[in-house]
Motif scaffolding. Structure first.
Motif, PDB file in Angstrom:
ATOM      1  N   VAL A  31      65.025 -50.810  18.925  1.00 49.26           N
ATOM      2  CA  VAL A  31      63.683 -50.229  19.062  1.00 49.26           C
ATOM      3  C   VAL A  31      62.697 -51.293  19.528  1.00 49.26           C
ATOM      4  O   VAL A  31      61.857 -51.048  20.404  1.00 49.26           O
ATOM      5  CB  VAL A  31      63.230 -49.613  17.720  1.00 49.26           C
ATOM      6  N   LEU A  32      62.798 -52.494  18.965  1.00 52.09           N
ATOM      7  CA  LEU A  32      61.897 -53.573  19.360  1.00 52.09           C
ATOM      8  C   LEU A  32      62.093 -53.971  20.825  1.00 52.09           C
ATOM      9  O   LEU A  32      61.125 -54.279  21.526  1.00 52.09           O
ATOM     10  CB  LEU A  32      62.115 -54.781  18.455  1.00 52.09           C
ATOM     11  N   ILE A  52      62.036 -41.297  17.311  1.00 52.56           N
ATOM     12  CA  ILE A  52      63.315 -41.936  16.995  1.00 52.56           C
ATOM     13  C   ILE A  52      63.304 -42.462  15.549  1.00 52.56           C
ATOM     14  O   ILE A  52      64.284 -42.331  14.817  1.00 52.56           O
ATOM     15  CB  ILE A  52      63.597 -43.090  17.976  1.00 52.56           C
ATOM     16  N   GLU A  53      62.174 -43.034  15.121  1.00 44.25           N
ATOM     17  CA  GLU A  53      62.079 -43.629  13.782  1.00 44.25           C
ATOM     18  C   GLU A  53      61.916 -42.595  12.675  1.00 44.25           C
ATOM     19  O   GLU A  53      62.465 -42.750  11.582  1.00 44.25           O
ATOM     20  CB  GLU A  53      60.894 -44.605  13.734  1.00 44.25           C
ATOM     21  N   ALA A  92      55.101 -44.436  22.924  1.00 42.74           N
ATOM     22  CA  ALA A  92      54.725 -44.470  21.506  1.00 42.74           C
ATOM     23  C   ALA A  92      55.207 -43.206  20.795  1.00 42.74           C
ATOM     24  O   ALA A  92      55.697 -43.261  19.660  1.00 42.74           O
ATOM     25  CB  ALA A  92      53.211 -44.608  21.365  1.00 42.74           C
ATOM     26  N   CYS A  93      55.087 -42.069  21.473  1.00 39.91           N
ATOM     27  CA  CYS A  93      55.575 -40.802  20.900  1.00 39.91           C
ATOM     28  C   CYS A  93      57.095 -40.811  20.748  1.00 39.91           C
ATOM     29  O   CYS A  93      57.637 -40.353  19.739  1.00 39.91           O
ATOM     30  CB  CYS A  93      55.158 -39.631  21.782  1.00 39.91           C
ATOM     31  N   ILE A  94      57.788 -41.340  21.751  1.00 38.56           N
ATOM     32  CA  ILE A  94      59.253 -41.376  21.723  1.00 38.56           C
ATOM     33  C   ILE A  94      59.751 -42.276  20.594  1.00 38.56           C
ATOM     34  O   ILE A  94      60.652 -41.914  19.829  1.00 38.56           O
ATOM     35  CB  ILE A  94      59.802 -41.850  23.082  1.00 38.56           C
ATOM     36  N   LEU A 122      59.480 -61.043  19.713  1.00 39.76           N
ATOM     37  CA  LEU A 122      59.586 -59.730  19.082  1.00 39.76           C
ATOM     38  C   LEU A 122      59.025 -59.785  17.670  1.00 39.76           C
ATOM     39  O   LEU A 122      59.072 -60.809  17.002  1.00 39.76           O
ATOM     40  CB  LEU A 122      61.047 -59.276  19.013  1.00 39.76           C
ATOM     41  N   GLU A 123      58.493 -58.659  17.216  1.00 41.45           N
ATOM     42  CA  GLU A 123      58.084 -58.554  15.827  1.00 41.45           C
ATOM     43  C   GLU A 123      59.329 -58.206  15.033  1.00 41.45           C
ATOM     44  O   GLU A 123      59.881 -57.123  15.173  1.00 41.45           O
ATOM     45  CB  GLU A 123      57.006 -57.479  15.659  1.00 41.45           C
TER      46      GLU A 123
END
Length: 485
Positions: free
Chosen positions: A419-420, A444-445, A438-440, A410-411
């Protein structure tokens, strides 16, 4: 114009190199602006890049632009900035303004902080997770960089307490104190008829404040909902042309920076506690303080965080009122009685005592340490640490107290592990599904308050359709597209 901080700058210069200095200076002293320019222009810190940390993105950008302007330059020359997803710097950059999460990532990649000569922790009293974590990691890495200059600046935390704590890990710690620059502030107490009626009765107080203001009114509110509600009420009570501006973390950074600039027209700024520190708001001579703020409170028994609206601390009340007296004599209207102040806490609790520590725990483990082994000005809440370990273990990121290969893939670097984990799992999806994800994730962020649907799919569609209006959302959307690509 001479600023109070200038009185301590000659003494500060004597502490270099290998400075270990705690600076106590109230708002208006010039610590965020005059001090870094002094180090830059006087060549006091010529042994590497000067990096000043700010707790908020808008503050980092605003200060970088202000300092560059003082030098007659554009941002990215001698003065630059780096925040999540955005950076302006060049080979000529000697002073860099960053957010604290950026420093955590730098430390993970390079514990020696190669090329950096001076670290300045500004507004340390805000005590967010990244500020406490990054300082703990810096102290742990100091044996590798005994030459590193370390400055910790605070407007409200007692310098002596910081000094005593820091002396457990460093030699020759100094304290420098500066007076603030402020004009007299007259206080007016306007308690609501009932504690539950404060939001209903606040617009009336704002109208009163606006009538006595010469330049502008700054109103402190807990969150976006209250800002929108009060804005709607004021638009009905005041003349149609009255300038009413929101200021909170969800509006684009460029719009936030525009709000900070003074106008010839008298205005009302409705702000969250983003306006308490760091930012200089021109043209404000009256403050209306609701006495409330919204904070995340982690509930370890449920594994969830809950947003709680609560009373502010005395230190925050002082900071907020001071905004009225930064440029001239001002007035502050408080939505509580003088006797209520006896129940206010002295300081707000640090994030390590109230928030989910899963991301912090991942960073500590990636650092190769344990929470109890690091230097914390306030120890992280043990119950929240235990809950973080349980979560990381249950999701396969931790096994027998060690990061698993899944975790190392994971990053990390401060991102929410939930989220990761979702993003990592989405790598198995089709290209079309990844584009949707990617949109979701961006929604969320970086949720935008103007899109009110509670349905995530509907909110995501709304964000995508209006993406050109949402710079931060679009930035994260493109980040996740590249992540999957």
């Amino acid at each position: 114009m001479t600023l109070p901080i200038e009185s301590v700058l000659p003494e500060l210069a004597k502490a270099f190199p290998a400075a270990r200095v705690v600076i106590e200076a109230p708002p208006g002293a010039g610590k965020s602006t005059q001090l870094p320019l002094f180090l830059l222009q006087q060549g006091v810190a010529d042994d590497g890049l000067i990096v000043m940390l700010q707790p908020r993105r808008v503050a980092a950008l605003n200060i970088a632009h202000y300092l560059a302007k003082q030098l007659g330059e554009s941002v990215g020359e001698q003065v630059g900035y780096t925040v999540r997803g955005d950076s302006k710097r060049s080979k000529a950059t000697q002073l860099l303004i960053i957010t604290e999460g950026v420093l955590v990532r730098w430390l993970q990649d390079d514990p020696e902080l190669s090329g950096i000569g001076t670290l300045i922790f500004d507004e340390f009293h805000e005590r967010n997770l990244h500020s406490d974590l990054s300082l703990a990691l810096v102290i742990d890495a100091l044996p590798l960089r005994p030459d590193l200059n370390l400055l910790i600046m605070s407007a409200t935390l007692p310098a002596e307490s910081l000094k005593v704590w820091l002396e457990n890990y460093c030699d020759k710690v100094q304290v420098l104190r500066s007076e603030g620059r402020s004009y007299p502030v007259e206080y007016h107490y306007r308690p609501p008829s009932h504690v539950t009626q404060w939001l209903t009765e606040l617009p009336k107080v704002v109208v009163e404040a606006f009538a006595v203001a010469e330049k502008g009114v700054l109103v402190f509110l807990p969150g976006v909902y209250e800002i929108q509600k009060v804005a709607g009420e004021l638009s009905q009570r005041l003349r149609p042309a009255t300038l009413i501006l929101p200021l909170h973390g969800r509006i684009p950074l460029q719009q936030q920076r525009q709000v900070l600039k003074a106008t010839d027209e008298k205005r009302i700024i409705l702000a969250t506690n983003i306006a308490e520190t760091s930012l200089t708001l021109d043209g404000i001579d009256v403050v209306v303080d609701s006495g409330r703020e919204r904070r995340a409170q982690y509930l370890p028994q449920y594994g969830l965080s809950q947003l709680v609206t609560q009373r502010i601390a005395k230190a925050s009340a002082t900071q907020r009122a001071g905004r009225a007296g930064r440029q001239q004599a001002g007035q502050c209207f408080r939505l509580w009685s003088r006797s209520d102040e006896h129940g206010f806490a002295e300081y707000a609790p640090p994030d390590v005592a109230t928030q989910d520590l899963s991301a912090l725990m991942l960073d500590v483990l990636r650092w190769g340490s344990q929470v109890k082994q690091l230097a914390w000005f306030s120890q992280p809440e043990p119950g929240h640490c235990a809950a973080a370990i349980d979560f990381l273990t249950s999701t396969g990121l931790l096994e027998h107290g060690q990061l698993t290969s899944k975790a190392r893939q994971l990053e990390l670097g401060g991102s929410d592990p939930r989220v990761l984990l979702v993003a990592s799992a989405a790598k198995q999806l089709s290209e079309k599904q990844q584009a949707t994800m990617a949109c979701i994730l961006a929604t969320i962020e970086e949720p935008q308050s103007s899109i009110k649907s509670v349905d995530l799919a509907e909110r995501t569609r709304g964000h995508f359709q209006q993406r050109n209006q949402f710079a931060l959302w679009q930035q994260r959307w493109r980040y996740w597209l590249n992540y999957f690509g």
